[in-house]
Design a protein around this motif. Sequence first.
Motif, PDB file in Angstrom:
ATOM      1  N   UNK A 131       0.774  -1.176  -0.036  1.00  0.00           N
ATOM      2  CA  UNK A 131      -0.146   0.186  -0.249  1.00  0.00           C
ATOM      3  C   UNK A 131       0.686   1.407  -0.058  1.00  0.00           C
ATOM      4  N   UNK A 132       2.036   1.263   0.708  1.00  0.00           N
ATOM      5  CA  UNK A 132       2.830   2.512   0.881  1.00  0.00           C
ATOM      6  C   UNK A 132       3.733   2.505  -0.516  1.00  0.00           C
ATOM      7  N   UNK A 133       3.993   1.572  -1.007  1.00  0.00           N
ATOM      8  CA  UNK A 133       4.641   1.809  -2.405  1.00  0.00           C
ATOM      9  C   UNK A 133       3.550   2.346  -3.471  1.00  0.00           C
ATOM     10  N   UNK A 134       2.273   1.579  -3.331  1.00  0.00           N
ATOM     11  CA  UNK A 134       1.372   2.270  -4.499  1.00  0.00           C
ATOM     12  C   UNK A 134       1.352   3.610  -4.241  1.00  0.00           C
ATOM     13  N   UNK A 135       1.001   3.995  -2.931  1.00  0.00           N
ATOM     14  CA  UNK A 135       0.787   5.512  -2.476  1.00  0.00           C
ATOM     15  C   UNK A 135       1.986   6.360  -3.106  1.00  0.00           C
ATOM     16  N   UNK A 136       3.080   6.187  -2.744  1.00  0.00           N
ATOM     17  CA  UNK A 136       4.281   6.741  -3.187  1.00  0.00           C
ATOM     18  C   UNK A 136       4.561   6.834  -4.686  1.00  0.00           C
ATOM     19  N   UNK A 137       4.039   5.791  -5.520  1.00  0.00           N
ATOM     20  CA  UNK A 137       4.045   5.859  -6.826  1.00  0.00           C
ATOM     21  C   UNK A 137       3.040   6.990  -7.563  1.00  0.00           C
ATOM     22  N   UNK A 138       1.996   6.872  -6.835  1.00  0.00           N
ATOM     23  CA  UNK A 138       0.683   7.707  -7.181  1.00  0.00           C
ATOM     24  C   UNK A 138       1.463   9.284  -7.044  1.00  0.00           C
ATOM     25  N   UNK A 139       1.751   9.510  -5.822  1.00  0.00           N
ATOM     26  CA  UNK A 139       2.460  10.912  -5.341  1.00  0.00           C
ATOM     27  C   UNK A 139       3.521  11.424  -6.331  1.00  0.00           C
ATOM     28  N   UNK A 140       4.265  10.418  -6.713  1.00  0.00           N
ATOM     29  CA  UNK A 140       5.321  10.851  -7.852  1.00  0.00           C
ATOM     30  C   UNK A 140       4.833  11.068  -9.265  1.00  0.00           C
ATOM     31  N   UNK A 141       3.802  10.426  -9.543  1.00  0.00           N
ATOM     32  CA  UNK A 141       3.143  10.823 -10.756  1.00  0.00           C
ATOM     33  C   UNK A 141       2.328  11.895 -11.144  1.00  0.00           C
ATOM     34  N   UNK A 142       1.783  12.353  -9.692  1.00  0.00           N
ATOM     35  CA  UNK A 142       1.211  13.665  -9.550  1.00  0.00           C
ATOM     36  C   UNK A 142       2.144  14.643  -9.894  1.00  0.00           C
ATOM     37  N   UNK A 143       3.252  14.620  -9.096  1.00  0.00           N
ATOM     38  CA  UNK A 143       4.229  15.784  -8.971  1.00  0.00           C
ATOM     39  C   UNK A 143       4.944  15.850 -10.427  1.00  0.00           C
ATOM     40  N   UNK A 144       4.995  14.689 -10.952  1.00  0.00           N
ATOM     41  CA  UNK A 144       5.479  14.781 -12.343  1.00  0.00           C
ATOM     42  C   UNK A 144       4.436  15.488 -13.526  1.00  0.00           C
ATOM     43  N   UNK A 145       3.324  15.282 -13.158  1.00  0.00           N
ATOM     44  CA  UNK A 145       2.304  16.158 -14.121  1.00  0.00           C
ATOM     45  C   UNK A 145       2.355  17.517 -13.737  1.00  0.00           C
ATOM     46  N   UNK A 146       2.413  17.819 -12.391  1.00  0.00           N
ATOM     47  CA  UNK A 146       2.468  19.145 -12.113  1.00  0.00           C
ATOM     48  C   UNK A 146       3.800  19.685 -13.070  1.00  0.00           C
ATOM     49  N   UNK A 147       5.022  19.214 -12.928  1.00  0.00           N
ATOM     50  CA  UNK A 147       6.248  19.837 -13.127  1.00  0.00           C
ATOM     51  C   UNK A 147       6.021  19.907 -14.802  1.00  0.00           C
ATOM     52  N   UNK A 148       5.296  18.966 -15.354  1.00  0.00           N
ATOM     53  CA  UNK A 148       5.257  18.983 -16.949  1.00  0.00           C
ATOM     54  C   UNK A 148       4.244  20.286 -17.564  1.00  0.00           C
ATOM     55  N   UNK A 149       3.211  20.449 -16.456  1.00  0.00           N
ATOM     56  CA  UNK A 149       2.158  21.437 -16.945  1.00  0.00           C
ATOM     57  C   UNK A 149       3.113  22.733 -16.620  1.00  0.00           C
ATOM     58  N   UNK A 150       3.889  22.618 -15.512  1.00  0.00           N
ATOM     59  CA  UNK A 150       4.611  24.276 -15.011  1.00  0.00           C
ATOM     60  C   UNK A 150       5.580  24.440 -16.525  1.00  0.00           C
ATOM     61  N   UNK A 151       6.233  23.315 -16.782  1.00  0.00           N
ATOM     62  CA  UNK A 151       7.345  23.666 -17.942  1.00  0.00           C
ATOM     63  C   UNK A 151       6.480  23.871 -19.152  1.00  0.00           C
ATOM     64  N   UNK A 152       5.283  23.512 -19.489  1.00  0.00           N
ATOM     65  CA  UNK A 152       4.474  23.666 -20.537  1.00  0.00           C
ATOM     66  C   UNK A 152       4.110  25.224 -20.657  1.00  0.00           C
ATOM     67  N   UNK A 153       3.864  25.817 -19.407  1.00  0.00           N
ATOM     68  CA  UNK A 153       3.394  27.081 -19.235  1.00  0.00           C
ATOM     69  C   UNK A 153       4.344  28.126 -19.425  1.00  0.00           C
ATOM     70  N   UNK A 154       5.620  27.769 -18.812  1.00  0.00           N
ATOM     71  CA  UNK A 154       6.994  28.409 -19.109  1.00  0.00           C
ATOM     72  C   UNK A 154       7.262  28.705 -20.594  1.00  0.00           C
ATOM     73  N   UNK A 155       7.334  27.470 -21.140  1.00  0.00           N
ATOM     74  CA  UNK A 155       7.784  27.465 -22.637  1.00  0.00           C
ATOM     75  C   UNK A 155       6.595  28.417 -23.232  1.00  0.00           C
ATOM     76  N   UNK A 156       5.484  28.106 -22.980  1.00  0.00           N
ATOM     77  CA  UNK A 156       4.391  29.056 -23.832  1.00  0.00           C
ATOM     78  C   UNK A 156       4.472  30.492 -23.738  1.00  0.00           C
ATOM     79  N   UNK A 157       4.886  30.870 -22.377  1.00  0.00           N
ATOM     80  CA  UNK A 157       5.336  32.347 -21.953  1.00  0.00           C
ATOM     81  C   UNK A 157       6.609  32.718 -22.773  1.00  0.00           C
TER      82      UNK A 157
END
Length: 177
Positions: A131-157
């Motif tokens: 359960x802990x490993x699955x929770x950590x994987x989900x948290x990493x995936x969410x952080x990566x999506x946030x970073x991608x969205x942030x990088x896309x907005x910077x590139x668009x600017x």
Amino acid sequence: MAPGEAGPRWRLLLGGAALLLLLVPAAAAQQPPGTACSQNTNRTCEECLKNVSCLWCSTDRACLEYPVRRILPPSSLCTLSAARWGVCWVNFEALIIAMSVVGGMLLLGVGVCCCCCCCRRRSPKPDRSDERAAREREERRLRQEERRAEMKSRHDEIRKKYGLFKEENPYARFENN
């Protein structure tokens, strides 16, 4: 299971066969019910035990009625090591020990089978580390999506700043002119 080991079914069958071999000769050679056991006193054990209700005491060569109301014959009648019932080659003491061992092995086998069945039913349930490993994987995936969205907005600017921003429709330039 190793190739040389007997499975629980075979152990059960072998135990039952041993018990059957122990009790069948006594039942097969039964005398008529009217024959009294005391008539076979000072004869042989085999003649005494032809009647299933008889007990042979080897110390005084006596053929006695088996005390049906008691499970074990009392020591005043005959000691367990000298008493024979069913077959002459096994004394009552050894018979009790053998039956106890067989019964204990059966109970142990049933207990082990029950434990194995219970453990198999619980094993599909994920434990805490899974359960802990699955929770950590989900948290990493969410952080990566946030970073991608942030990088896309910077590139668009940056693209807007230098006029490199791609428009929604490439043909819109021709319509506006």
